[in-house]
Design a protein around this motif. Structure first.
Motif, mmCIF file in Angstrom:
data_model
loop_
_atom_site.group_PDB
_atom_site.id
_atom_site.type_symbol
_atom_site.label_atom_id
_atom_site.label_comp_id
_atom_site.label_asym_id
_atom_site.label_seq_id
_atom_site.Cartn_x
_atom_site.Cartn_y
_atom_site.Cartn_z
ATOM 1 N N SER A 120 14.174 -66.912 -32.888
ATOM 2 C CA SER A 120 13.121 -67.918 -33.071
ATOM 3 C C SER A 120 13.266 -68.610 -34.417
ATOM 4 C CB SER A 120 11.733 -67.318 -32.870
ATOM 5 O OG SER A 120 11.501 -66.305 -33.798
ATOM 6 N N SER A 121 13.724 -67.882 -35.472
ATOM 7 C CA SER A 121 13.852 -68.556 -36.762
ATOM 8 C C SER A 121 15.095 -69.453 -36.801
ATOM 9 C CB SER A 121 13.827 -67.557 -37.918
ATOM 10 O OG SER A 121 14.683 -66.492 -37.692
ATOM 11 N N VAL A 122 16.168 -69.098 -36.080
ATOM 12 C CA VAL A 122 17.339 -69.989 -36.008
ATOM 13 C C VAL A 122 16.897 -71.324 -35.418
ATOM 14 C CG1 VAL A 122 19.457 -70.475 -34.691
ATOM 15 C CG2 VAL A 122 19.227 -68.319 -35.896
ATOM 16 N N SER A 123 16.186 -71.251 -34.303
ATOM 17 C CA SER A 123 15.847 -72.499 -33.632
ATOM 18 C C SER A 123 14.890 -73.339 -34.473
ATOM 19 C CB SER A 123 15.353 -72.217 -32.211
ATOM 20 O OG SER A 123 13.992 -72.308 -32.126
ATOM 21 N N GLN B 23 15.650 -68.578 -44.602
ATOM 22 C CA GLN B 23 16.062 -67.263 -45.122
ATOM 23 C C GLN B 23 15.693 -66.124 -44.180
ATOM 24 O OE1 GLN B 23 14.121 -66.804 -48.867
ATOM 25 N NE2 GLN B 23 12.266 -67.630 -47.952
ATOM 26 N N ILE B 24 14.636 -66.321 -43.380
ATOM 27 C CA ILE B 24 14.269 -65.277 -42.413
ATOM 28 C C ILE B 24 15.420 -65.040 -41.441
ATOM 29 C CG2 ILE B 24 12.751 -64.779 -40.443
ATOM 30 C CD1 ILE B 24 10.474 -66.013 -42.086
ATOM 31 N N VAL B 25 16.139 -66.135 -41.094
ATOM 32 C CA VAL B 25 17.305 -65.992 -40.216
ATOM 33 C C VAL B 25 18.219 -64.903 -40.753
ATOM 34 C CG1 VAL B 25 19.432 -67.099 -39.418
ATOM 35 C CG2 VAL B 25 17.296 -68.398 -39.433
ATOM 36 N N PHE B 26 18.542 -64.992 -42.053
ATOM 37 C CA PHE B 26 19.523 -64.074 -42.612
ATOM 38 C C PHE B 26 18.945 -62.681 -42.833
ATOM 39 C CE2 PHE B 26 20.858 -68.337 -43.584
ATOM 40 C CZ PHE B 26 22.185 -68.311 -43.170
ATOM 41 N N VAL B 27 17.704 -62.625 -43.288
ATOM 42 C CA VAL B 27 17.086 -61.318 -43.523
ATOM 43 C C VAL B 27 16.959 -60.557 -42.201
ATOM 44 C CG1 VAL B 27 15.001 -60.119 -44.276
ATOM 45 C CG2 VAL B 27 15.851 -62.053 -45.585
#
Lengths: 307, 264
Positions: free
Chosen positions: A64-67, A222-226
């Motif tokens: 969901s954060s990627v999109s 940054q949530i994507v990576f975390v």
């Protein structure tokens, strides 16, 4: 139709989990949050062991954060430099968090910790969001203004060393507060199975005083990576990521998010904050209730795997 | 189809046993309908048929009740921790726990009569027949000098109760039926959450409270196909598995962002 989950080791109804993914996706799309804070408790209510639920929710948060991040990046709403500073610290926090999860599981305290942190965080954040939302709503009705921003104030953040210029956010501040925030949220996301958006966004607005326009995009970026890092670590060290469960939730989530976004366009931001605050408080209350009410059975079973 | 084969097989067994010598001592032979249960992605539990025959049966008819049969199907023993909650400052928190050394992960017992009626407790204890007779040894915890027997009993009782609730400990007091003078059969249900691993099948023959014979065999529960592949990758190549999961999520997220640009 039922499917046997390879890691959770149970047979589940695909329809139920698709519906769950869709519902959480809808809320993600509606409020622009990852939805991990809803997904983790709901999975445990359905009988998935807390360790598997937390680890698998991270997968959903990645998607969901990627999109979301892609959309914001194209609109130039991401402060990449700020995100990277927070991210470096965030990864350290996540690594510590995954280790702590293992220690807590061995001690039989994991479930309690998850419940307590959820109740505390959701309670505080939900209350703040609700109050803010109600105030904003009142303002809209009295003056027609929907946003306000304080500036020119100096506080402790401005006195810290290692100042760096963040062009996109139009800020010249110390890197210490973003790093502390990043590390803390990385740690929490490993323990709670959440992206941390609902902690990041207020922290970035009120502590770092970043412009609201870049806050959501930077947070998602940054949530994507975390979340990706937390997923890999959970899979690697705890073996608690269920890829089949994740795939079902993702399929529902992608669809649900579309409807949520469309529905979100019909609501004002102050109304959304009130709704989000209420929703967060309901989850907190439900979890708090379980801690306080006399359980049906005082005993529970634990094995070396699961809880 | 499988049932018909079983029926024919049972018929043959009956025929064979009828021709046996009369004066020899009674003994038991038994087997399960399958030696291997495959756990695939469509696994929703299964039922296994146990059948066997009493050699040299002196029973006058199927309903005479001369013999008692008990069948136990056990999963791989594993340590289990039982935790107990108590109220601390208004919150219900796990405050005490007891670890039991290898306890069957799954335990199904079927018999011709309630087991307490057919043998003395000591005999049941010795063979681990029945929930109350499963060997459960609490492991001494570091901070406690000695364990209170009443407390141990309450934790044991809780363990059995919780396992029963998960359908991992099951019993059927009249689950074994004689079909002829010497033939018997029983079915045992394996629930969807049955722990993966080999199962031990023990069939006991009792007569007037005495154990006349027993028969042990094994059957395996094995992951197969996709299920096996995913589980092996997750355990043996866990880093790769984690990366693949993230890749899957990233692709799903990108697909959503590009397919529906307005979303999120």
């Amino acid at each position: 139709m039922t499917l046997y989950l390879p890691i959770a080791e149970m047979s589940v109804s695909v329809a139920v989990y698709l519906a769950l993914g869709t519902a959480v996706g809808f809320i993600s799309g509606l409020f622009g949050v990852g939805g991990g804070f809803l997904m983790t408790p709901l999975l445990t209510f359905l009988g998935i062991s807390p360790a598997v639920a937390v680890a698998t929710c991270n997968v959903h948060v990645v998607a969901s954060s990627v999109s979301g991040a892609v959309v914001h990046y194209r609109r130039n709403n991401v402060d990449v430099k700020m995100a990277l500073v927070m991210l470096v610290a965030g990864l350290v926090g996540t690594a510590i968090g995954v280790d702590v999860v293992r220690l807590l599981r061995n001690a039989g305290l994991f479930e309690l910790t998850v419940s307590l942190t959820y109740v505390t965080f959701l309670g505080v954040v939900g209350t703040l969001t609700l109050i803010e939302g109600i105030n904003a709503w009142r303002q809209v009705q009295s003056s027609g203004m929907s946003s306000r921003r304080k500036s020119g104030q100096h506080n402790w953040v401005d006195r810290l060393p290692f100042k760096v210029r963040f062009q996109r956010s139009k800020l010249y501040i110390s890197v210490v507060p973003p790093m502390v925030i990043g590390m803390f949220i990385g740690f929490m996301s490993a323990i709670m199975g959440i992206g941390g958006g609902f902690i990041y966004i207020p922290a970035m607005i009120y502590i770092l005083r970043m412009p609201t326009s870049v806050v959501v995009g930077t947070s998602l970026f940054q949530i994507v990576f975390v979340a990706a890092f937390a997923t890999v670590l959970h899979a690697w060290q705890n073996q608690t990521v269920d890829i089949v469960l994740a795939a079902i939730l993702l399929a529902g989530g992608v669809v649900g998010a579309q409807f949520g976004t469309v529905a979100g366009e019909k609501l004002r931001s102050d109304q959304m904050r009130v709704l989000l605050g209420v929703l967060v408080l309901i989850v907190a209350a439900r979890m708090g209730y379980d801690l306080v009410v006399t359980p049906n059975d005082l005993f529970s079973l634990g094995s070396l795997k699961g809880s | 189809m499988r049932w018909r084969v079983c029926a024919i097989f049972l018929g043959l067994l009956a025929f064979a046993s009828a021709g046996m010598a009369r004066d020899a001592k009674e003994s038991i032979e038994a087997d399960a309908s399958t030696r291997q249960v495959a756990i695939t992605s469509s696994f929703t539990g299964t039922e296994i048929l146990l059948f066997g025959t009493v050699e040299n049966s002196v029973q006058s008819s199927a309903g005479a009740g001369t013999y008692d049969i008990v069948a136990v199907v056990e999963g791989v023993p594993a340590p289990v921790i039982v935790r107990k909650k108590s109220r601390v400052g208004g919150l219900w928190i796990n405050t005490s726990s007891m670890k039991f050394m290898p306890v069957p992960s799954y335990y199904a017992i079927v018999s011709t009569r309630p087991i307490d009626e057919l043998a003395e407790p000591a005999l049941l204890d010795a063979n681990g027949i029945g929930f109350e007779h499963i060997r459960m040894v609490p492991r001494q915890t570091a901070w406690k000098e000695s364990l209170d027997p009443a407390e141990v009993a309450s934790f044991k009782e809780a363990l059995v109760r919780l396992k029963e609730r998960e359908r991992l400990y099951v019993k059927s007091d009249f689950g074994v039926a004689f079909i002829g003078r010497s033939l018997f059969r029983a079915t045992v249900a394996l629930p969807p959450n049955v722990p993966v691993g080999p199962l031990t099948v023990s069939v006991y023959l009792f007569k007037e409270g005495k154990l006349l014979g027993q028969y042990k065999s094994r059957l395996t529960l094995e992951r197969e196909g996709v299920e096996r592949f995913i589980h092996e990758v997750a355990l043996k190549k866990s880093l790769l598995y984690g990366l693949l999961t993230v890749a899957m999520a990233t692709v799903a997220g990108l697909a959503a962002a590009f397919a529906f640009p307005r979303a999120m």
